[in-house]
Scaffold this active site. Structure first.
Site, PDB file in Angstrom:
ATOM      1  N   ASP A 137       0.815  -1.114   0.087  1.00 27.31           N
ATOM      2  CA  ASP A 137       0.102  -0.129   0.081  1.00 27.31           C
ATOM      3  C   ASP A 137       0.771   1.229   0.001  1.00 27.31           C
ATOM      4  O   ASP A 137       1.781   1.393   0.927  1.00 27.31           O
ATOM      5  CB  ASP A 137      -1.083   0.098   1.099  1.00 27.31           C
ATOM      6  N   TYR A 139       1.059   5.827  -0.417  1.00 24.31           N
ATOM      7  CA  TYR A 139       0.610   6.953   0.338  1.00 24.31           C
ATOM      8  C   TYR A 139       0.942   8.098  -0.781  1.00 24.31           C
ATOM      9  O   TYR A 139       1.591   9.265  -0.318  1.00 24.31           O
ATOM     10  CB  TYR A 139       1.558   7.138   1.339  1.00 24.31           C
ATOM     11  N   HIS A 144      -3.502  14.247   1.081  1.00 24.22           N
ATOM     12  CA  HIS A 144      -3.803  13.266   2.187  1.00 24.22           C
ATOM     13  C   HIS A 144      -2.697  13.299   3.059  1.00 24.22           C
ATOM     14  O   HIS A 144      -2.613  13.525   4.317  1.00 24.22           O
ATOM     15  CB  HIS A 144      -4.095  11.736   1.799  1.00 24.22           C
ATOM     16  N   ARG A 153       2.336  16.816  12.856  1.00 18.64           N
ATOM     17  CA  ARG A 153       3.362  17.559  12.795  1.00 18.64           C
ATOM     18  C   ARG A 153       3.200  19.127  12.208  1.00 18.64           C
ATOM     19  O   ARG A 153       3.375  19.243  11.080  1.00 18.64           O
ATOM     20  CB  ARG A 153       4.629  17.016  11.912  1.00 18.64           C
ATOM     21  N   GLU A 210     -10.643   3.776   4.040  1.00 14.16           N
ATOM     22  CA  GLU A 210      -9.821   4.694   3.372  1.00 14.16           C
ATOM     23  C   GLU A 210     -10.016   4.396   1.683  1.00 14.16           C
ATOM     24  O   GLU A 210      -9.947   3.158   1.499  1.00 14.16           O
ATOM     25  CB  GLU A 210      -7.905   4.409   3.474  1.00 14.16           C
ATOM     26  N   GLU A 212      -9.423   4.185  -1.932  1.00 18.95           N
ATOM     27  CA  GLU A 212      -8.106   3.663  -2.517  1.00 18.95           C
ATOM     28  C   GLU A 212      -8.486   3.103  -3.923  1.00 18.95           C
ATOM     29  O   GLU A 212      -9.625   2.650  -4.025  1.00 18.95           O
ATOM     30  CB  GLU A 212      -7.189   3.008  -1.863  1.00 18.95           C
ATOM     31  N   ASP A 244      -8.833   0.409   2.388  1.00 19.77           N
ATOM     32  CA  ASP A 244      -7.779  -0.015   3.349  1.00 19.77           C
ATOM     33  C   ASP A 244      -8.402   0.537   4.762  1.00 19.77           C
ATOM     34  O   ASP A 244      -8.332   1.540   5.219  1.00 19.77           O
ATOM     35  CB  ASP A 244      -6.686   0.871   2.965  1.00 19.77           C
ATOM     36  N   ARG A 248      -7.422   3.737  13.806  1.00 21.49           N
ATOM     37  CA  ARG A 248      -6.652   4.946  13.907  1.00 21.49           C
ATOM     38  C   ARG A 248      -6.088   4.905  15.398  1.00 21.49           C
ATOM     39  O   ARG A 248      -4.856   5.314  15.425  1.00 21.49           O
ATOM     40  CB  ARG A 248      -7.590   6.164  13.584  1.00 21.49           C
ATOM     41  N   GLN A 251      -3.246   2.242  15.173  1.00 19.55           N
ATOM     42  CA  GLN A 251      -2.196   3.007  14.389  1.00 19.55           C
ATOM     43  C   GLN A 251      -1.395   4.070  14.902  1.00 19.55           C
ATOM     44  O   GLN A 251      -0.217   3.950  14.839  1.00 19.55           O
ATOM     45  CB  GLN A 251      -2.861   3.671  13.018  1.00 19.55           C
ATOM     46  N   TYR A 255       2.641   2.768  15.267  1.00 21.72           N
ATOM     47  CA  TYR A 255       3.329   3.200  13.785  1.00 21.72           C
ATOM     48  C   TYR A 255       4.737   3.455  13.778  1.00 21.72           C
ATOM     49  O   TYR A 255       5.402   3.330  13.057  1.00 21.72           O
ATOM     50  CB  TYR A 255       2.512   4.172  12.924  1.00 21.72           C
ATOM     51  N   LYS A 264      -3.824  -1.793   9.992  1.00 24.44           N
ATOM     52  CA  LYS A 264      -4.281  -2.229   8.731  1.00 24.44           C
ATOM     53  C   LYS A 264      -4.575  -3.566   8.554  1.00 24.44           C
ATOM     54  O   LYS A 264      -5.111  -3.789   7.399  1.00 24.44           O
ATOM     55  CB  LYS A 264      -3.230  -1.654   7.484  1.00 24.44           C
ATOM     56  N   THR A 268      -8.823  -5.728   4.279  1.00 25.96           N
ATOM     57  CA  THR A 268      -8.663  -4.866   3.216  1.00 25.96           C
ATOM     58  C   THR A 268      -9.976  -5.262   2.160  1.00 25.96           C
ATOM     59  O   THR A 268      -9.753  -6.409   1.822  1.00 25.96           O
ATOM     60  CB  THR A 268      -7.484  -4.495   2.528  1.00 25.96           C
ATOM     61  N   THR A 371      -4.687   6.615   0.325  1.00 27.95           N
ATOM     62  CA  THR A 371      -5.885   7.171   0.401  1.00 27.95           C
ATOM     63  C   THR A 371      -5.975   8.446  -0.778  1.00 27.95           C
ATOM     64  O   THR A 371      -5.136   9.297  -0.720  1.00 27.95           O
ATOM     65  CB  THR A 371      -6.256   7.969   1.910  1.00 27.95           C
ATOM     66  N   GLU A 385      -9.544  12.635   8.041  1.00 36.72           N
ATOM     67  CA  GLU A 385      -9.414  13.761   7.413  1.00 36.72           C
ATOM     68  C   GLU A 385     -11.017  14.538   7.515  1.00 36.72           C
ATOM     69  O   GLU A 385     -10.917  15.901   7.758  1.00 36.72           O
ATOM     70  CB  GLU A 385      -9.157  13.744   5.940  1.00 36.72           C
TER      71      GLU A 385
HETATM   72 MN    MN Z   1      -3.869   3.003   3.044  1.00 37.72          MN
END
Ligand code: MN
Length: 446
Positions: A137, A139, A144, A153, A210, A212, A244, A248, A251, A255, A264, A268, A371, A385
């Site tokens: 997968d 990104y 996104h 951040r 997600e 995708e 996906d 959260r 994650q 992560y 994840k 899927t 995503t 989001e």
């Molecule tokens: Mn994904």
């Protein structure tokens, strides 16, 4: 890149009348492949109008090339077709197009063959198109990655590597499920509620989807042999819709430093039909328009062909239907709509990067885009989001999340048990027949 030919002619019609309806999901220009259950056996098929055509029956009748016949006979899914070289895949499309559009073709005129080879789509159960060996997968949406990065951040949303290489992780192939399969809410380790507290173990409380798009690969590069960008398009078989599912809370806790793991890998969902790169030829578009803020690409990820036509004009929508909405007979609520056309990285770049270290890709392997989000709020491809208060790349200081209001009066920050997520996608322009990717559905069960 595939060339346009007579199979893309928007005026072409089929002797299967339902394919000629202007609103037909599967016109004769589409010809997506899938796997259906016939007499308790999985069989590869092609969709047209309201019918599925049994490819095994066509092969047994001697109507397909020797290579396609072997590819269909030796596999119960689409792996054989995905092993064929591009010229054979194009030839098979031409053969199927002739059988289904020429009123004098053997299939059009042989009623006994029709009885064995044609089945109403509504009467068959669709299975996973491929028993995927390896799934990765990516990104690849700038919007996104910037939105999610700014949540964690605010001053530095994109890490320094992001615009130099398509970021990805190795997903889990064993938990890929076909559209319509229920998705069990995962349990897992959840982050401490406050500083100094301990993590807990229990059901995920921040379950998300997600939006995708996935690309099935043809493989064929031996271990140690990269796939150059100039060859990457030929190694793409076709695309599907992908959800996906993401936990959260799990994650956020797990992560760092190695990326997503159990957040994840619990499920899927892939759509039932695989739309070939041949069918998508009229809808190719330039890749992301790189501006002065974008660094130059390294040569192995850069080509004129990829910049000019590596993208795909694909419209995508996500709908949500809660159990209460279904009880009240309310239609699913559209959560977002957007385009695949503004992804920062193309599938060809993702594949070339994936194989650039010599990693061997096998027929039927799957890569997903990550995503798909756009610049507008209405095109955000996940709840993380959609319920976030910030604008693109700019968190609102001190802000919290704002729940979505459903027509039933319910509110959602994340998914509840009984929620069904429905992804749809189609390619459309003014010169060609619309190519629909079908749908990717899943309902959460507790
Ligand atoms: Mn994904």
């Amino acid at each position: 890149m595939r060339t346009l030919d007579h199979t893309h002619d928007p005026t072409a019609t089929s002797w299967i009348e339902t394919a000629n309806d202007p609103h037909a999901v599967f016109p004769p220009q589409s010809l997506p492949y899938g796997v259906f259950l016939a007499d308790e056996w999985p069989r590869p098929g092609v969709a047209i109008g309201d019918q599925v055509v049994d490819l095994t029956a066509l092969a047994e009748a001697g109507l397909l090339s020797a290579a396609a016949t072997v590819a269909i006979r030796d596999y119960v899914d689409l792996t054989g077709l995905m092993s064929l070289p591009v010229a054979e895949r194009v030839a098979l499309r031409h053969q199927l197009f002739a059988l289904l559009t020429d009123p004098k073709s053997r299939l059009a005129t042989d009623s006994q063959l029709q009885r064995t080879a044609l089945r109403p789509l509504a009467s068959v159960q669709l299975l996973k198109p491929v028993d995927v060996g390896d799934y990765s997968d990516f990104y690849a949406s700038l919007y996104h990655a910037t939105n999610v990065g700014s949540m964690f951040r605010p001053d530095n949303p994109l890490l320094p590597n992001w615009k130099h290489l398509p970021i990805g992780y190795h997903g889990r192939a064993s938990s890929l499920v076909v559209s319509g399969t229920a998705v069990q809410r995962p349990q897992g380790q959840l982050p401490p509620a406050q500083e100094g507290a301990h993590p807990t173990f229990g059901p995920c409380r921040q379950l998300d989807y997600e939006l995708e798009v996935g690309a099935y690969l043809t493989g064929g590069n031996p271990l140690g042999h990269p796939i150059p960008l100039s060859a990457a398009e030929d190694h793409l078989f076709g695309i599907s819709l992908v959800n996906d599912w993401s936990a959260r809370d799990m994650q956020r806790w797990e992560y760092q430093p190695l990326g997503p793991f159990l957040a994840k890998s619990f499920a899927t969902t892939v759509s039932s039909w695989v739309t070939t790169m041949e069918a998508l030829a009229p809808f190719r578009c330039p890749g992301f328009t790189r501006g002065p803020a974008d660094p130059p690409l390294l040569p192995y990820l850069d080509s004129t062909e990829n910049a000019d036509s590596g993208g795909l004009q694909l419209h995508l929508e996500v709908y949500l239907s809660s159990a209460t909405m279904r009880e009240q007979r309310l239609p699913p609520l559209r959560l977002s709509h957007g385009s695949f056309g503004n992804m920062y990285w193309t599938f060809a770049q993702m594949l070339t990067h994936h194989a650039s270290n010599g990693c061997n890709i096998n027929p039927g392997d799957l890569i997903a885009s990550g995503t798909v989000s756009g610049a507008e709020r209405s095109s955000r491809g996940c709840l993380l989001e959609l319920t976030w208060d910030g604008e693109y790349g700019h968190p609102v200081p001190g802000s919290q999340r704002t729940p979505l209001r459903l027509p039933s009066g319910e509110e959602r920050l994340f998914l509840q048990d009984g929620d069904e997520v429905i992804i749809q996608g189609w390619c459309e322009n003014s010169t060609h027949r619309r190519i629909h990717l079908g749908e990717c559905r899943g309902t959460i069960v507790g």
